[in-house]
Motif scaffolding. Structure first.
Motif, PDB file in Angstrom:
ATOM      1  N   ARG A 398      -9.097 -15.563  -0.562  1.00 45.07           N
ATOM      2  CA  ARG A 398      -8.235 -14.476  -1.006  1.00 45.07           C
ATOM      3  C   ARG A 398      -8.858 -13.736  -2.191  1.00 45.07           C
ATOM      4  O   ARG A 398      -8.815 -12.504  -2.278  1.00 45.07           O
ATOM      5  N   ALA A 399      -9.470 -14.504  -3.116  1.00 44.78           N
ATOM      6  CA  ALA A 399     -10.107 -13.885  -4.276  1.00 44.78           C
ATOM      7  C   ALA A 399     -11.279 -12.997  -3.867  1.00 44.78           C
ATOM      8  O   ALA A 399     -11.489 -11.916  -4.431  1.00 44.78           O
ATOM      9  N   LEU A 400     -12.046 -13.443  -2.880  1.00 45.27           N
ATOM     10  CA  LEU A 400     -13.153 -12.623  -2.393  1.00 45.27           C
ATOM     11  C   LEU A 400     -12.641 -11.325  -1.773  1.00 45.27           C
ATOM     12  O   LEU A 400     -13.251 -10.261  -1.926  1.00 45.27           O
ATOM     13  N   LYS A 401     -11.508 -11.423  -1.101  1.00 45.63           N
ATOM     14  CA  LYS A 401     -10.938 -10.234  -0.476  1.00 45.63           C
ATOM     15  C   LYS A 401     -10.378  -9.266  -1.513  1.00 45.63           C
ATOM     16  O   LYS A 401     -10.579  -8.049  -1.429  1.00 45.63           O
ATOM     17  N   GLU A 402      -9.697  -9.819  -2.531  1.00 42.36           N
ATOM     18  CA  GLU A 402      -9.051  -8.985  -3.538  1.00 42.36           C
ATOM     19  C   GLU A 402      -9.980  -8.636  -4.698  1.00 42.36           C
ATOM     20  O   GLU A 402      -9.715  -7.687  -5.442  1.00 42.36           O
ATOM     21  N   GLY A 403     -11.027  -9.414  -4.877  1.00 42.78           N
ATOM     22  CA  GLY A 403     -11.976  -9.150  -5.961  1.00 42.78           C
ATOM     23  C   GLY A 403     -11.757  -9.984  -7.199  1.00 42.78           C
ATOM     24  O   GLY A 403     -12.543  -9.908  -8.145  1.00 42.78           O
ATOM     25  N   SER A 404     -10.691 -10.802  -7.243  1.00 52.37           N
ATOM     26  CA  SER A 404     -10.439 -11.659  -8.397  1.00 52.37           C
ATOM     27  C   SER A 404      -9.384 -12.693  -8.024  1.00 52.37           C
ATOM     28  O   SER A 404      -8.673 -12.549  -7.029  1.00 52.37           O
ATOM     29  N   TYR A 405      -9.302 -13.745  -8.843  1.00 50.08           N
ATOM     30  CA  TYR A 405      -8.310 -14.793  -8.623  1.00 50.08           C
ATOM     31  C   TYR A 405      -6.963 -14.388  -9.227  1.00 50.08           C
ATOM     32  O   TYR A 405      -6.876 -13.503 -10.072  1.00 50.08           O
ATOM     33  N   SER A 406      -5.914 -15.091  -8.783  1.00 50.13           N
ATOM     34  CA  SER A 406      -4.591 -14.964  -9.397  1.00 50.13           C
ATOM     35  C   SER A 406      -4.064 -16.379  -9.631  1.00 50.13           C
ATOM     36  O   SER A 406      -4.658 -17.363  -9.184  1.00 50.13           O
TER      37      SER A 406
END
Length: 498
Positions: A398-406
Protein backbone atom coordinates in the motif's frame (compact mmCIF):
# COMPACT_ATOMS: atom_id res chain seq x y z
CA UNK A 1 11.21 6.36 72.38
CA UNK A 2 13.47 3.68 70.84
CA UNK A 3 15.10 3.16 67.49
CA UNK A 4 15.11 -0.62 66.68
CA UNK A 5 17.33 -2.41 64.18
CA UNK A 6 14.43 -4.49 62.78
CA UNK A 7 13.64 -2.90 59.37
CA UNK A 8 10.01 -4.07 59.45
CA UNK A 9 9.32 -2.23 62.71
CA UNK A 10 11.31 0.78 61.51
CA UNK A 11 9.10 1.11 58.42
CA UNK A 12 5.76 0.74 60.21
CA UNK A 13 6.88 3.03 63.02
CA UNK A 14 8.13 5.61 60.53
CA UNK A 15 4.68 6.17 59.01
CA UNK A 16 2.99 6.83 62.38
CA UNK A 17 1.34 8.91 63.51
CA UNK A 18 0.75 10.83 60.29
CA UNK A 19 3.59 10.56 57.74
CA UNK A 20 1.65 10.18 54.51
CA UNK A 21 4.78 10.86 52.43
CA UNK A 22 6.63 7.95 54.01
CA UNK A 23 3.67 5.60 53.67
CA UNK A 24 3.27 6.51 49.99
CA UNK A 25 6.93 5.70 49.38
CA UNK A 26 6.69 2.43 51.31
CA UNK A 27 3.61 1.26 49.39
CA UNK A 28 5.33 2.07 46.08
CA UNK A 29 8.48 0.13 46.97
CA UNK A 30 7.17 -2.69 49.14
CA UNK A 31 4.45 -5.31 49.26
CA UNK A 32 2.95 -7.19 52.23
CA UNK A 33 5.09 -10.19 51.22
CA UNK A 34 8.19 -8.24 52.26
CA UNK A 35 7.03 -8.46 55.91
CA UNK A 36 7.16 -11.54 58.12
CA UNK A 37 4.97 -13.01 60.82
CA UNK A 38 1.20 -13.10 61.16
CA UNK A 39 0.43 -9.47 61.95
CA UNK A 40 2.96 -7.24 60.17
CA UNK A 41 2.08 -8.19 56.55
CA UNK A 42 -1.64 -7.67 57.19
CA UNK A 43 -1.00 -4.44 59.12
CA UNK A 44 1.03 -3.04 56.22
CA UNK A 45 -1.73 -4.05 53.76
CA UNK A 46 -4.31 -2.33 55.99
CA UNK A 47 -2.24 0.87 56.07
CA UNK A 48 -1.98 0.83 52.26
CA UNK A 49 -5.69 0.21 51.69
CA UNK A 50 -6.68 2.88 54.22
CA UNK A 51 -4.36 5.37 52.49
CA UNK A 52 -5.94 4.59 49.11
CA UNK A 53 -9.45 5.15 50.50
CA UNK A 54 -8.90 8.22 52.70
CA UNK A 55 -5.56 9.71 51.71
CA UNK A 56 -4.51 9.51 55.38
CA UNK A 57 -2.52 7.26 57.70
CA UNK A 58 -4.77 4.98 59.77
CA UNK A 59 -5.17 5.77 63.45
CA UNK A 60 -5.40 3.29 66.31
CA UNK A 61 -9.13 4.00 66.50
CA UNK A 62 -9.57 3.33 62.77
CA UNK A 63 -7.72 0.01 63.09
CA UNK A 64 -9.82 -1.05 66.08
CA UNK A 65 -13.04 -0.13 64.30
CA UNK A 66 -12.01 -2.09 61.20
CA UNK A 67 -11.24 -5.21 63.22
CA UNK A 68 -14.46 -4.98 65.23
CA UNK A 69 -16.54 -4.57 62.07
CA UNK A 70 -14.88 -7.69 60.66
CA UNK A 71 -15.87 -9.51 63.89
CA UNK A 72 -12.32 -10.53 64.59
CA UNK A 73 -11.79 -12.41 67.85
CA UNK A 74 -10.92 -10.28 70.84
CA UNK A 75 -7.54 -11.97 71.32
CA UNK A 76 -6.54 -11.17 67.72
CA UNK A 77 -7.72 -7.57 68.11
CA UNK A 78 -5.60 -7.22 71.23
CA UNK A 79 -2.56 -8.60 69.38
CA UNK A 80 -3.03 -6.16 66.46
CA UNK A 81 -3.48 -3.17 68.76
CA UNK A 82 -0.49 -4.21 70.85
CA UNK A 83 1.60 -4.35 67.66
CA UNK A 84 0.27 -0.94 66.61
CA UNK A 85 1.23 0.55 69.99
CA UNK A 86 4.72 -0.98 69.76
CA UNK A 87 5.52 0.49 66.34
CA UNK A 88 3.86 3.79 67.32
CA UNK A 89 6.51 4.18 70.03
CA UNK A 90 9.34 4.05 67.51
CA UNK A 91 11.12 7.25 66.51
CA UNK A 92 12.72 7.04 63.05
CA UNK A 93 14.69 9.51 60.95
CA UNK A 94 14.25 9.84 57.19
CA UNK A 95 17.61 8.17 56.61
CA UNK A 96 16.73 5.20 58.82
CA UNK A 97 13.38 4.83 57.07
CA UNK A 98 14.90 4.79 53.58
CA UNK A 99 17.58 2.33 54.71
CA UNK A 100 14.91 0.02 56.14
CA UNK A 101 12.89 0.07 52.89
CA UNK A 102 15.90 -0.94 50.79
CA UNK A 103 16.98 -3.49 53.42
CA UNK A 104 13.62 -5.27 53.22
CA UNK A 105 13.80 -5.34 49.43
CA UNK A 106 17.32 -6.79 49.53
CA UNK A 107 16.28 -9.41 52.08
CA UNK A 108 13.35 -10.46 49.90
CA UNK A 109 15.64 -10.63 46.90
CA UNK A 110 18.14 -12.78 48.79
CA UNK A 111 15.45 -15.20 49.96
CA UNK A 112 13.93 -15.43 46.47
CA UNK A 113 17.38 -16.09 44.99
CA UNK A 114 17.89 -18.99 47.38
CA UNK A 115 14.50 -20.45 46.48
CA UNK A 116 15.28 -20.09 42.77
CA UNK A 117 18.63 -21.85 43.12
CA UNK A 118 17.07 -24.64 45.18
CA UNK A 119 14.34 -25.13 42.60
CA UNK A 120 16.86 -25.18 39.77
CA UNK A 121 18.97 -27.78 41.60
CA UNK A 122 15.92 -29.99 42.07
CA UNK A 123 15.09 -29.74 38.37
CA UNK A 124 18.71 -30.50 37.51
CA UNK A 125 19.03 -33.59 39.70
CA UNK A 126 15.59 -35.12 40.18
CA UNK A 127 13.18 -33.23 37.96
CA UNK A 128 9.80 -31.77 38.85
CA UNK A 129 6.29 -32.18 37.52
CA UNK A 130 4.57 -29.13 36.01
CA UNK A 131 0.89 -28.30 36.71
CA UNK A 132 0.10 -29.89 33.32
CA UNK A 133 1.60 -33.19 34.44
CA UNK A 134 4.77 -32.87 32.37
CA UNK A 135 8.13 -33.68 33.94
CA UNK A 136 10.98 -31.26 33.39
CA UNK A 137 14.49 -32.37 34.22
CA UNK A 138 18.08 -31.70 33.21
CA UNK A 139 20.47 -28.76 32.78
CA UNK A 140 18.55 -26.98 30.00
CA UNK A 141 15.32 -26.92 32.00
CA UNK A 142 17.19 -25.86 35.15
CA UNK A 143 18.88 -22.96 33.36
CA UNK A 144 15.59 -21.80 31.84
CA UNK A 145 13.89 -21.97 35.24
CA UNK A 146 16.57 -20.00 37.05
CA UNK A 147 16.75 -17.35 34.31
CA UNK A 148 12.99 -16.81 34.51
CA UNK A 149 13.09 -16.60 38.30
CA UNK A 150 16.04 -14.20 38.28
CA UNK A 151 14.18 -11.96 35.82
CA UNK A 152 11.20 -11.90 38.22
CA UNK A 153 13.50 -11.09 41.15
CA UNK A 154 15.20 -8.27 39.24
CA UNK A 155 11.86 -6.83 38.12
CA UNK A 156 10.64 -6.79 41.73
CA UNK A 157 13.89 -5.43 43.16
CA UNK A 158 14.16 -2.69 40.57
CA UNK A 159 10.51 -1.73 40.56
CA UNK A 160 10.41 1.87 39.33
CA UNK A 161 9.32 4.53 41.77
CA UNK A 162 7.09 6.74 39.68
CA UNK A 163 7.41 10.36 40.85
CA UNK A 164 4.36 12.28 41.98
CA UNK A 165 3.43 15.34 44.04
CA UNK A 166 1.97 18.85 44.05
CA UNK A 167 4.02 20.78 41.50
CA UNK A 168 3.06 24.09 43.16
CA UNK A 169 5.32 22.96 46.01
CA UNK A 170 8.21 22.12 43.67
CA UNK A 171 9.38 25.55 42.56
CA UNK A 172 13.01 24.93 43.52
CA UNK A 173 13.08 21.49 41.85
CA UNK A 174 11.55 22.87 38.64
CA UNK A 175 14.13 25.68 38.42
CA UNK A 176 16.93 23.25 39.24
CA UNK A 177 15.74 20.77 36.61
CA UNK A 178 15.63 23.48 33.94
CA UNK A 179 19.11 24.72 34.87
CA UNK A 180 20.47 21.17 34.69
CA UNK A 181 18.81 20.64 31.29
CA UNK A 182 20.19 23.93 29.93
CA UNK A 183 23.69 23.06 31.16
CA UNK A 184 23.46 19.58 29.63
CA UNK A 185 22.31 21.01 26.29
CA UNK A 186 25.16 23.54 26.38
CA UNK A 187 27.73 20.80 27.00
CA UNK A 188 26.18 18.75 24.17
CA UNK A 189 26.62 21.60 21.69
CA UNK A 190 22.95 22.59 21.61
CA UNK A 191 21.62 19.04 21.14
CA UNK A 192 19.21 18.32 24.03
CA UNK A 193 18.33 14.75 23.08
CA UNK A 194 19.89 11.66 21.56
CA UNK A 195 20.56 12.52 17.93
CA UNK A 196 20.15 10.04 15.09
CA UNK A 197 22.94 11.75 13.13
CA UNK A 198 20.52 12.65 10.31
CA UNK A 199 20.49 16.44 10.60
CA UNK A 200 17.03 17.27 9.16
CA UNK A 201 15.43 14.50 11.21
CA UNK A 202 17.13 15.66 14.41
CA UNK A 203 15.95 19.22 13.79
CA UNK A 204 12.36 18.03 13.43
CA UNK A 205 12.74 16.06 16.66
CA UNK A 206 13.87 19.19 18.48
CA UNK A 207 17.40 17.92 18.98
CA UNK A 208 16.83 14.17 18.94
CA UNK A 209 14.90 11.61 20.96
CA UNK A 210 14.35 12.83 24.53
CA UNK A 211 14.42 10.98 27.85
CA UNK A 212 11.18 9.11 28.42
CA UNK A 213 10.32 8.95 24.72
CA UNK A 214 9.70 5.70 22.86
CA UNK A 215 10.50 5.73 19.13
CA UNK A 216 9.77 3.09 16.51
CA UNK A 217 11.65 2.75 13.22
CA UNK A 218 9.10 1.06 10.96
CA UNK A 219 9.61 -0.51 7.58
CA UNK A 220 9.49 -3.68 5.53
CA UNK A 221 12.12 -6.42 5.74
CA UNK A 222 15.63 -5.20 4.83
CA UNK A 223 14.57 -1.57 4.57
CA UNK A 224 17.29 -0.43 6.98
CA UNK A 225 15.53 -0.47 10.36
CA UNK A 226 18.33 -2.20 12.26
CA UNK A 227 20.90 -0.21 10.28
CA UNK A 228 19.36 3.06 11.47
CA UNK A 229 19.38 1.78 15.06
CA UNK A 230 23.05 0.83 14.68
CA UNK A 231 23.85 4.24 13.18
CA UNK A 232 22.00 6.00 16.02
CA UNK A 233 23.89 3.85 18.55
CA UNK A 234 27.18 4.84 16.96
CA UNK A 235 26.26 8.53 16.76
CA UNK A 236 25.17 8.67 20.41
CA UNK A 237 28.28 6.83 21.61
CA UNK A 238 30.95 8.41 19.39
CA UNK A 239 29.66 11.83 18.36
CA UNK A 240 27.75 12.69 21.55
CA UNK A 241 29.80 10.68 24.03
CA UNK A 242 26.67 9.07 25.48
CA UNK A 243 26.27 5.64 27.09
CA UNK A 244 24.14 3.26 25.03
CA UNK A 245 22.63 -0.13 25.88
CA UNK A 246 21.58 -2.20 22.87
CA UNK A 247 19.53 -5.38 23.37
CA UNK A 248 19.55 -7.74 20.41
CA UNK A 249 17.34 -10.78 19.92
CA UNK A 250 17.22 -11.72 16.24
CA UNK A 251 20.75 -10.61 15.32
CA UNK A 252 23.64 -12.28 17.10
CA UNK A 253 25.77 -10.07 19.33
CA UNK A 254 28.98 -10.55 17.27
CA UNK A 255 27.11 -9.43 14.13
CA UNK A 256 25.86 -6.30 15.89
CA UNK A 257 29.43 -5.56 17.00
CA UNK A 258 30.62 -5.99 13.41
CA UNK A 259 27.98 -3.51 12.22
CA UNK A 260 28.98 -0.93 14.83
CA UNK A 261 32.68 -1.23 14.01
CA UNK A 262 31.84 -1.03 10.31
CA UNK A 263 29.82 2.13 10.96
CA UNK A 264 32.79 3.58 12.83
CA UNK A 265 34.90 3.09 9.72
CA UNK A 266 32.80 5.86 8.13
CA UNK A 267 34.02 8.34 10.75
CA UNK A 268 35.12 11.58 9.05
CA UNK A 269 38.71 11.05 10.22
CA UNK A 270 39.04 8.25 7.64
CA UNK A 271 37.15 9.88 4.77
CA UNK A 272 40.33 10.12 2.66
CA UNK A 273 41.85 6.80 3.67
CA UNK A 274 38.69 4.69 3.27
CA UNK A 275 35.83 6.82 1.90
CA UNK A 276 33.47 3.83 1.60
CA UNK A 277 34.35 2.36 4.99
CA UNK A 278 34.68 -1.36 5.72
CA UNK A 279 31.86 -3.68 4.64
CA UNK A 280 30.42 -5.46 7.72
CA UNK A 281 29.70 -8.56 5.61
CA UNK A 282 33.39 -8.89 4.82
CA UNK A 283 34.26 -8.52 8.49
CA UNK A 284 31.81 -11.31 9.32
CA UNK A 285 33.20 -13.50 6.51
CA UNK A 286 36.81 -12.86 7.50
CA UNK A 287 37.65 -11.85 3.92
CA UNK A 288 39.40 -8.50 4.42
CA UNK A 289 42.52 -7.89 2.36
CA UNK A 290 45.90 -7.14 3.92
CA UNK A 291 45.52 -3.33 3.76
CA UNK A 292 41.91 -3.61 4.95
CA UNK A 293 43.00 -5.63 7.98
CA UNK A 294 45.35 -2.81 8.97
CA UNK A 295 42.54 -0.29 8.50
CA UNK A 296 40.17 -2.50 10.50
CA UNK A 297 42.69 -2.64 13.34
CA UNK A 298 43.07 1.14 13.27
CA UNK A 299 39.29 1.63 13.39
CA UNK A 300 38.92 -0.90 16.21
CA UNK A 301 41.73 0.67 18.24
CA UNK A 302 40.14 4.10 18.00
CA UNK A 303 36.68 2.82 18.91
CA UNK A 304 37.87 0.88 21.96
CA UNK A 305 40.56 3.26 23.24
CA UNK A 306 39.22 6.78 22.66
CA UNK A 307 38.23 8.19 26.10
CA UNK A 308 35.87 10.74 24.52
CA UNK A 309 33.43 8.03 23.46
CA UNK A 310 30.59 6.77 25.66
CA UNK A 311 29.95 3.17 26.64
CA UNK A 312 28.44 0.85 24.04
CA UNK A 313 26.88 -2.06 25.94
CA UNK A 314 25.50 -4.82 23.70
CA UNK A 315 23.42 -7.56 25.35
CA UNK A 316 22.08 -10.71 23.70
CA UNK A 317 18.54 -11.54 24.83
CA UNK A 318 17.72 -15.19 25.52
CA UNK A 319 15.04 -17.07 23.64
CA UNK A 320 11.59 -16.29 25.02
CA UNK A 321 12.71 -13.04 26.67
CA UNK A 322 9.89 -10.92 28.05
CA UNK A 323 9.56 -7.17 28.50
CA UNK A 324 10.25 -7.82 32.18
CA UNK A 325 13.55 -9.47 31.20
CA UNK A 326 14.59 -6.30 29.37
CA UNK A 327 13.41 -4.04 32.19
CA UNK A 328 15.29 -5.96 34.87
CA UNK A 329 18.52 -6.22 32.88
CA UNK A 330 18.37 -2.54 31.96
CA UNK A 331 17.85 -1.64 35.61
CA UNK A 332 20.83 -3.80 36.60
CA UNK A 333 23.01 -2.18 33.95
CA UNK A 334 21.79 1.20 35.15
CA UNK A 335 23.48 0.49 38.49
CA UNK A 336 26.81 0.12 36.66
CA UNK A 337 26.71 3.38 34.71
CA UNK A 338 24.28 6.10 33.62
CA UNK A 339 22.27 4.96 30.59
CA UNK A 340 21.49 7.68 28.02
CA UNK A 341 19.91 5.52 25.29
CA UNK A 342 18.33 2.06 25.07
CA UNK A 343 17.93 0.23 21.75
CA UNK A 344 15.78 -2.93 21.61
CA UNK A 345 16.17 -4.92 18.38
CA UNK A 346 13.37 -5.64 18.36
CA UNK A 347 10.24 -5.41 20.54
CA UNK A 348 8.05 -7.60 18.30
CA UNK A 349 10.21 -10.60 19.26
CA UNK A 350 9.64 -10.07 22.98
CA UNK A 351 6.88 -11.78 24.91
CA UNK A 352 4.47 -10.06 27.26
CA UNK A 353 4.98 -10.88 30.93
CA UNK A 354 1.32 -11.86 31.05
CA UNK A 355 0.27 -13.98 28.09
CA UNK A 356 -2.85 -12.89 26.19
CA UNK A 357 -5.34 -15.01 24.29
CA UNK A 358 -4.98 -13.06 21.03
CA UNK A 359 -1.66 -12.19 19.41
CA UNK A 360 -2.71 -8.59 18.73
CA UNK A 361 -3.60 -8.14 22.41
CA UNK A 362 -0.18 -9.41 23.45
CA UNK A 363 1.53 -7.13 20.90
CA UNK A 364 -0.43 -4.16 22.27
CA UNK A 365 0.62 -5.01 25.83
CA UNK A 366 4.28 -5.30 24.78
CA UNK A 367 4.25 -1.85 23.19
CA UNK A 368 2.60 -0.31 26.26
CA UNK A 369 5.09 -1.99 28.60
CA UNK A 370 8.11 -0.83 26.59
CA UNK A 371 6.73 2.71 26.66
CA UNK A 372 6.50 2.34 30.45
CA UNK A 373 10.19 1.38 30.57
CA UNK A 374 11.09 4.55 28.68
CA UNK A 375 8.98 6.72 30.97
CA UNK A 376 9.83 5.23 34.38
CA UNK A 377 13.47 4.14 34.08
CA UNK A 378 15.83 5.58 36.66
CA UNK A 379 13.14 6.26 39.29
CA UNK A 380 11.14 8.32 36.83
CA UNK A 381 13.90 10.24 35.04
CA UNK A 382 13.26 8.15 31.92
CA UNK A 383 15.47 7.04 29.05
CA UNK A 384 15.02 7.24 25.25
CA UNK A 385 14.04 3.82 23.85
CA UNK A 386 14.25 3.07 20.12
CA UNK A 387 13.24 -0.14 18.38
CA UNK A 388 12.71 -1.38 14.82
CA UNK A 389 9.15 -2.36 13.88
CA UNK A 390 8.33 -4.77 11.08
CA UNK A 391 5.67 -3.69 8.56
CA UNK A 392 3.84 -6.55 6.81
CA UNK A 393 3.74 -7.00 3.04
CA UNK A 394 0.20 -5.59 2.51
CA UNK A 395 1.28 -2.45 4.37
CA UNK A 396 4.39 -2.12 2.27
CA UNK A 397 2.46 -2.71 -0.97
CA UNK A 398 0.00 0.00 0.00
CA UNK A 399 2.87 2.38 0.83
CA UNK A 400 4.48 1.74 -2.55
CA UNK A 401 1.18 2.52 -4.23
CA UNK A 402 0.50 5.67 -2.20
CA UNK A 403 4.11 6.81 -1.92
CA UNK A 404 4.35 6.70 1.90
CA UNK A 405 3.29 4.75 4.97
CA UNK A 406 0.38 5.54 7.28
CA UNK A 407 -0.40 4.50 10.84
CA UNK A 408 -2.59 1.58 9.71
CA UNK A 409 0.41 -0.02 7.99
CA UNK A 410 2.09 -0.81 11.31
CA UNK A 411 1.14 -4.46 11.57
CA UNK A 412 -0.09 -6.41 14.61
CA UNK A 413 -1.74 -3.68 16.68
CA UNK A 414 -2.90 -0.08 16.61
CA UNK A 415 -0.81 0.46 19.76
CA UNK A 416 2.26 0.40 17.51
CA UNK A 417 1.15 3.84 16.36
CA UNK A 418 -0.73 5.06 19.44
CA UNK A 419 1.76 4.37 22.25
CA UNK A 420 5.13 5.50 20.80
CA UNK A 421 6.01 9.19 20.92
CA UNK A 422 7.85 8.98 17.61
CA UNK A 423 7.37 6.81 14.51
CA UNK A 424 9.96 6.99 11.73
CA UNK A 425 9.28 5.03 8.54
CA UNK A 426 11.69 3.85 5.86
CA UNK A 427 10.38 3.07 2.37
CA UNK A 428 12.94 1.44 0.11
CA UNK A 429 12.63 0.87 -3.67
CA UNK A 430 11.04 -2.34 -4.90
CA UNK A 431 14.36 -3.26 -6.47
CA UNK A 432 17.64 -2.27 -4.84
CA UNK A 433 20.18 -1.66 -7.57
CA UNK A 434 23.11 -0.64 -5.35
CA UNK A 435 23.14 -1.65 -1.66
CA UNK A 436 26.08 0.72 -1.11
CA UNK A 437 23.94 3.74 -2.04
CA UNK A 438 20.22 3.00 -1.93
CA UNK A 439 17.74 5.89 -2.11
CA UNK A 440 15.23 5.48 0.73
CA UNK A 441 12.25 7.62 1.66
CA UNK A 442 12.36 8.50 5.33
CA UNK A 443 9.31 10.01 6.97
CA UNK A 444 8.56 11.32 10.44
CA UNK A 445 5.12 9.75 10.59
CA UNK A 446 4.50 10.65 14.24
CA UNK A 447 6.14 13.22 16.48
CA UNK A 448 4.11 13.77 19.63
CA UNK A 449 5.57 17.16 20.58
CA UNK A 450 6.64 18.51 17.21
CA UNK A 451 6.07 18.66 13.46
CA UNK A 452 5.24 15.41 11.71
CA UNK A 453 4.51 14.15 8.23
CA UNK A 454 7.80 15.53 6.90
CA UNK A 455 9.53 13.29 4.37
CA UNK A 456 13.32 13.13 4.34
CA UNK A 457 15.14 11.75 1.28
CA UNK A 458 17.93 9.46 2.45
CA UNK A 459 20.79 7.59 0.90
CA UNK A 460 21.69 4.40 2.75
CA UNK A 461 24.84 2.31 2.60
CA UNK A 462 23.63 -0.95 4.12
CA UNK A 463 27.17 -2.36 4.18
CA UNK A 464 28.24 0.19 6.80
CA UNK A 465 24.86 1.27 8.28
CA UNK A 466 25.63 4.76 6.99
CA UNK A 467 22.77 7.25 6.41
CA UNK A 468 22.93 10.54 4.55
CA UNK A 469 20.17 13.10 4.06
CA UNK A 470 19.74 14.62 0.58
CA UNK A 471 21.25 17.93 1.73
CA UNK A 472 24.44 16.13 2.82
CA UNK A 473 25.04 14.47 -0.56
CA UNK A 474 27.19 16.30 -3.14
CA UNK A 475 24.88 17.60 -5.87
CA UNK A 476 21.86 17.12 -3.63
CA UNK A 477 20.04 14.84 -6.12
CA UNK A 478 20.59 11.11 -6.07
CA UNK A 479 17.05 9.89 -6.77
CA UNK A 480 17.34 8.69 -10.34
CA UNK A 481 14.44 9.40 -12.72
CA UNK A 482 12.11 6.42 -12.87
CA UNK A 483 13.11 4.92 -9.51
CA UNK A 484 10.17 2.69 -8.56
CA UNK A 485 8.79 3.79 -5.18
CA UNK A 486 5.21 3.93 -6.31
CA UNK A 487 3.79 7.45 -6.55
CA UNK A 488 6.26 10.32 -6.28
CA UNK A 489 5.67 12.58 -3.29
CA UNK A 490 5.88 16.35 -3.27
CA UNK A 491 8.26 17.80 -0.73
CA UNK A 492 8.60 21.51 -0.22
CA UNK A 493 6.78 22.28 -3.48
CA UNK A 494 8.91 19.98 -5.63
CA UNK A 495 9.16 16.30 -6.41
CA UNK A 496 11.85 14.07 -4.97
CA UNK A 497 13.16 13.47 -8.46
CA UNK A 498 12.71 15.23 -11.77
Amino acid sequence: MTTPQDPETVILGAVLPDRVDRLEMATRRLRPKHFSGQVLPSLFAFFGNYLDLTGEVATRQALAGFLENRRVQSGTIALWLETFDAVMAVQVSDGEFKWAVEQLREMASSNATGVALSGAYEILTRGVETPKGEKVVGPDAARQYVMEKFAEIDADLNQAEAPEGDIRQERAQIISRYAATAERVKRAGGMPGIATGIAPLDRLLGGGVQSGEFALVAGFSSSGKTSLCVSTTWNACVVQGKNVVLFTSETLRPQVINKIISRHSRHPQWVMEMPDGIDSARIRAGSLSGPEIAQYQEVLDDFTDNPAYGKCFVAQLPFGATVGTVASRLARIGHLFEVHLCIIDYVQLLRADQRRDASHEEAAQIVKDVKAIAATFGSGTGVPVISPWQVNRPGRDRALKEGSYSGVDLASTSEAFNSPDIVITLLEPQKIENPRGTPVKGELLKNRDGPRGAQIPLKVDYATSFFQAEADVPGGQYFAPGTDYGSSVLMGGRRWWS
